[in-house]
Design a protein around this motif. Structure first.
Motif, mmCIF file in Angstrom:
data_model
loop_
_atom_site.group_PDB
_atom_site.id
_atom_site.type_symbol
_atom_site.label_atom_id
_atom_site.label_comp_id
_atom_site.label_asym_id
_atom_site.label_seq_id
_atom_site.Cartn_x
_atom_site.Cartn_y
_atom_site.Cartn_z
ATOM 1 N N HIS A 194 0.844 -1.199 0.000
ATOM 2 C CA HIS A 194 0.000 0.000 0.000
ATOM 3 C C HIS A 194 0.881 1.252 0.000
ATOM 4 O O HIS A 194 1.809 1.370 0.785
ATOM 5 C CB HIS A 194 -0.914 -0.008 1.225
ATOM 6 N N GLY A 195 0.567 2.209 -0.844
ATOM 7 C CA GLY A 195 1.309 3.472 -0.882
ATOM 8 C C GLY A 195 0.899 4.370 0.279
ATOM 9 O O GLY A 195 -0.263 4.397 0.675
ATOM 10 N N ILE A 196 1.868 5.094 0.838
ATOM 11 C CA ILE A 196 1.619 5.954 1.994
ATOM 12 C C ILE A 196 2.030 7.381 1.665
ATOM 13 O O ILE A 196 3.179 7.626 1.278
ATOM 14 C CB ILE A 196 2.441 5.473 3.236
ATOM 15 N N SER A 197 1.130 8.316 1.813
ATOM 16 C CA SER A 197 1.327 9.766 1.676
ATOM 17 C C SER A 197 1.624 10.172 0.229
ATOM 18 O O SER A 197 1.709 9.333 -0.685
ATOM 19 C CB SER A 197 2.431 10.255 2.625
ATOM 20 N N TYR A 198 1.792 11.504 0.049
ATOM 21 C CA TYR A 198 1.965 12.065 -1.297
ATOM 22 C C TYR A 198 3.104 11.384 -2.066
ATOM 23 O O TYR A 198 4.176 11.158 -1.518
ATOM 24 C CB TYR A 198 2.306 13.555 -1.211
ATOM 25 N N GLY A 199 2.834 11.123 -3.301
ATOM 26 C CA GLY A 199 3.862 10.584 -4.192
ATOM 27 C C GLY A 199 4.115 9.096 -4.000
ATOM 28 O O GLY A 199 4.882 8.497 -4.751
ATOM 29 N N VAL A 232 9.472 7.848 10.694
ATOM 30 C CA VAL A 232 8.462 8.558 9.914
ATOM 31 C C VAL A 232 8.559 7.982 8.503
ATOM 32 O O VAL A 232 9.660 7.864 7.956
ATOM 33 C CB VAL A 232 8.747 10.079 9.897
ATOM 34 N N VAL A 233 7.419 7.607 7.934
ATOM 35 C CA VAL A 233 7.444 7.003 6.589
ATOM 36 C C VAL A 233 6.611 7.822 5.612
ATOM 37 O O VAL A 233 5.630 8.462 6.002
ATOM 38 C CB VAL A 233 6.962 5.525 6.602
ATOM 39 N N GLY A 234 7.018 7.804 4.369
ATOM 40 C CA GLY A 234 6.321 8.587 3.347
ATOM 41 C C GLY A 234 6.660 10.060 3.503
ATOM 42 O O GLY A 234 7.400 10.463 4.410
ATOM 43 N N ARG A 235 6.125 10.865 2.608
ATOM 44 C CA ARG A 235 6.453 12.297 2.650
ATOM 45 C C ARG A 235 5.776 13.008 3.810
ATOM 46 O O ARG A 235 4.617 12.720 4.110
ATOM 47 C CB ARG A 235 6.027 12.959 1.348
ATOM 48 N N VAL A 236 6.485 13.937 4.408
ATOM 49 C CA VAL A 236 5.894 14.820 5.415
ATOM 50 C C VAL A 236 4.937 15.772 4.687
ATOM 51 O O VAL A 236 5.312 16.387 3.677
ATOM 52 C CB VAL A 236 7.012 15.604 6.146
ATOM 53 N N MET A 257 1.829 19.018 4.935
ATOM 54 C CA MET A 257 1.841 20.347 5.569
ATOM 55 C C MET A 257 1.517 20.270 7.065
ATOM 56 O O MET A 257 2.134 20.949 7.878
ATOM 57 C CB MET A 257 0.831 21.261 4.864
ATOM 58 N N ASP A 258 0.546 19.420 7.418
ATOM 59 C CA ASP A 258 0.062 19.384 8.805
ATOM 60 C C ASP A 258 0.139 17.999 9.440
ATOM 61 O O ASP A 258 -0.290 17.816 10.572
ATOM 62 C CB ASP A 258 -1.419 19.810 8.859
ATOM 63 N N GLN A 259 0.605 17.029 8.697
ATOM 64 C CA GLN A 259 0.580 15.649 9.188
ATOM 65 C C GLN A 259 1.779 14.896 8.645
ATOM 66 O O GLN A 259 2.348 15.266 7.619
ATOM 67 C CB GLN A 259 -0.666 14.921 8.666
ATOM 68 N N CYS A 260 2.103 13.793 9.327
ATOM 69 C CA CYS A 260 2.970 12.801 8.691
ATOM 70 C C CYS A 260 2.679 11.434 9.301
ATOM 71 O O CYS A 260 1.891 11.328 10.242
ATOM 72 C CB CYS A 260 4.439 13.190 8.745
ATOM 73 N N MET A 261 3.282 10.412 8.742
ATOM 74 C CA MET A 261 2.923 9.047 9.088
ATOM 75 C C MET A 261 4.092 8.313 9.753
ATOM 76 O O MET A 261 5.255 8.533 9.415
ATOM 77 C CB MET A 261 2.524 8.282 7.820
ATOM 78 N N LEU A 262 3.744 7.442 10.720
ATOM 79 C CA LEU A 262 4.758 6.674 11.453
ATOM 80 C C LEU A 262 4.540 5.191 11.211
ATOM 81 O O LEU A 262 3.394 4.737 11.093
ATOM 82 C CB LEU A 262 4.630 6.931 12.962
ATOM 83 N N GLN A 263 5.651 4.446 11.219
ATOM 84 C CA GLN A 263 5.566 2.987 11.124
ATOM 85 C C GLN A 263 5.519 2.456 12.552
ATOM 86 O O GLN A 263 6.476 2.630 13.312
ATOM 87 C CB GLN A 263 6.812 2.464 10.383
ATOM 88 N N LEU A 264 4.400 1.839 12.940
ATOM 89 C CA LEU A 264 4.169 1.523 14.355
ATOM 90 C C LEU A 264 4.307 0.048 14.701
ATOM 91 O O LEU A 264 3.859 -0.369 15.775
ATOM 92 C CB LEU A 264 2.758 2.007 14.753
#
Ligand SMILES: Cc1ncc(COP(=O)(O)O)c(C=O)c1O
Length: 371
Positions: free
Chosen positions: A260-265, A304-308, A310-317
């Motif tokens: 699965h793709g995560i965040s922009y791009g 932190v995974v995927g692109r940061v 403007m207001d959020q980013c994603m973590l690998q948990l």
């Protein structure tokens, strides 16, 4: 769960700031000008200024007049020096707010003098001498004549003379010793001619630590006041610490299937089934949109995974299976036994600690401990 209800915020322990000021006073044995420009290096200028003055700082240093006026509006009554450019058009505001300006140019000096004479108020000044920084300052060869000419103007009060070091954080460089000796010669020469401003000052944090001869009768710490080292070559003395923690929360926790793709791009794809959390921090908060960021969740370092965004980013948990929505996440500072300092973030972001803390965005609420 912390009950403040914010999704991202800064916690700043003002007792740590007070302790740092006391330590800087002890080391320098002089008066302290707390440098609170750039919103108190991101910590909040008004709160830091108040804490610094409570601990004994007698001056506040800022870059711009607007910062000085904000400090007056927030109730600060101590001396305030604007260390950068101030337009002669603003002399009324300067005098009305009892603010001290930096003067480093002949034409500006003339314009200030004329304005002050027109208004009939006394304009307080510190003269800046460029002994080698290559930025603002009158050259030492002409400083003498410049200062004598200013002293003759009836509405100008010359309270100080100062310089700024280019390389004080690299103690083995000969530059600081050269700058210092040039400054000492100038001050001696002025005294011999009866010109003796009340305040002679030169030391930023690095010079306070590395060059005791630069302490004179006022020091100007910025970065050390906040408990961060000026450089890798200039570690902080024991007793000076950071009281800053940058926090956010897990705002979502989801399990994604493999691929699965995560965040922009979609620059990150899950390699198995993965637990991915979102946090409420992004580049608009001062977090950088670079790969390789790390956050602390439940006392563990997680990527932190995927692109940061403007207001959020994603973590690998995957390493924190208990993590749940609402959990506090630390981006800078301590959580449990783990710690991320500004120098680590700076290295990842290709910059230095000053830029990390000064970049903490205004929209982050500042929560002050030990007010
Ligand atoms: C003129 C002047 N003095 C003092 C400081 C404080 O420097 P530091 O944060 O390195 O202590 C600064 C900051 O850049 C400055 O411009």
């Amino acid at each position: 769960m912390n009950s403040n209800g914010y999704s991202a915020w800064l916690e700043i322990d003002l007792e740590v700031i007070r302790q740092n000021v006391r330590e800087l006073m002890r080391i320098s044995q002089t008066e302290v000008m707390a440098v609170v420009k750039a919103n108190g290096y991101g910590h909040g200028a008004a709160a830091v200024a108040r804490a610094a003055v409570e601990a004994g700082a007698t001056w506040l240093g800022v870059a711009r007049l607007e910062e000085a006026i904000d400090l007056r509006r927030s109730g600060m009554h101590c001396h305030i020096l604007v260390m950068g450019y101030t337009s002669p058009e603003r002399v009324t505001d300067v005098i009305n707010n009892n603010i001290c300006l930096t003067i480093y140019d002949r034409q500006m000096g003339e314009a200030y003098a004329r304005q002050a004479e027109k208004l009939g108020g006394i304009l307080r000044l510190h003269i800046k001498v460029d002994t080698g920084m290559g930025r603002l300052g009158i050259s030492p060869d002409t400083a003498h004549e410049f200062i004598e000419a200013l002293s003759r103007r009836p509405k100008l009060s010359i309270e100080g003379i100062f310089t700024h070091f280019a390389c004080a954080d690299e103690p083995i460089q000969p530059t600081t010793a050269r700058q210092l000796s040039m400054f000492e010669d100038l001050v001696r020469g002025l005294r011999e001619h009866g010109v003796a401003p009340r305040y002679i000052h030169s030391a930023n944090s690095a010079a306070i630590i590395n060059f005791p001869a630069a302490h004179f009768d006022l020091v100007r710490p910025g970065i050390a006041l906040y408990g961060f080292p000026p450089s890798a070559d200039t570690p902080l003395p024991a007793g000076i610490h950071s009281g800053l923690v940058w926090k956010t929360r897990l705002t979502s926790v989801r399990t994604f299937p493999e691929g699965h793709g995560i965040s922009y791009g979609h620059v990150y794809h899950t390699s198995n089934e993965e637990r991915i959390g979102s946090i409420a921090i992004g580049y608009a908060d001062g977090y950088r949109r670079v790969p390789g960021n790390i956050a602390l969740v439940r006392g563990k370092r997680v990527p932190v995974v995927g692109r940061v965004c403007m207001d959020q980013c994603m973590l690998q948990l995957d390493s924190v299976p208990d993590a749940e929505i609402g959990d506090e996440v630390v981006l800078l500072g301590r959580q449990g036994d783990e710690h991320i300092n500004a120098e680590e973030l700076a290295e990842r972001w290709g910059t230095f600690n000053y830029e990390v803390i000064c970049g903490l965005s205004a929209r982050l609420p500042r929560i002050y401990l030990n007010k």
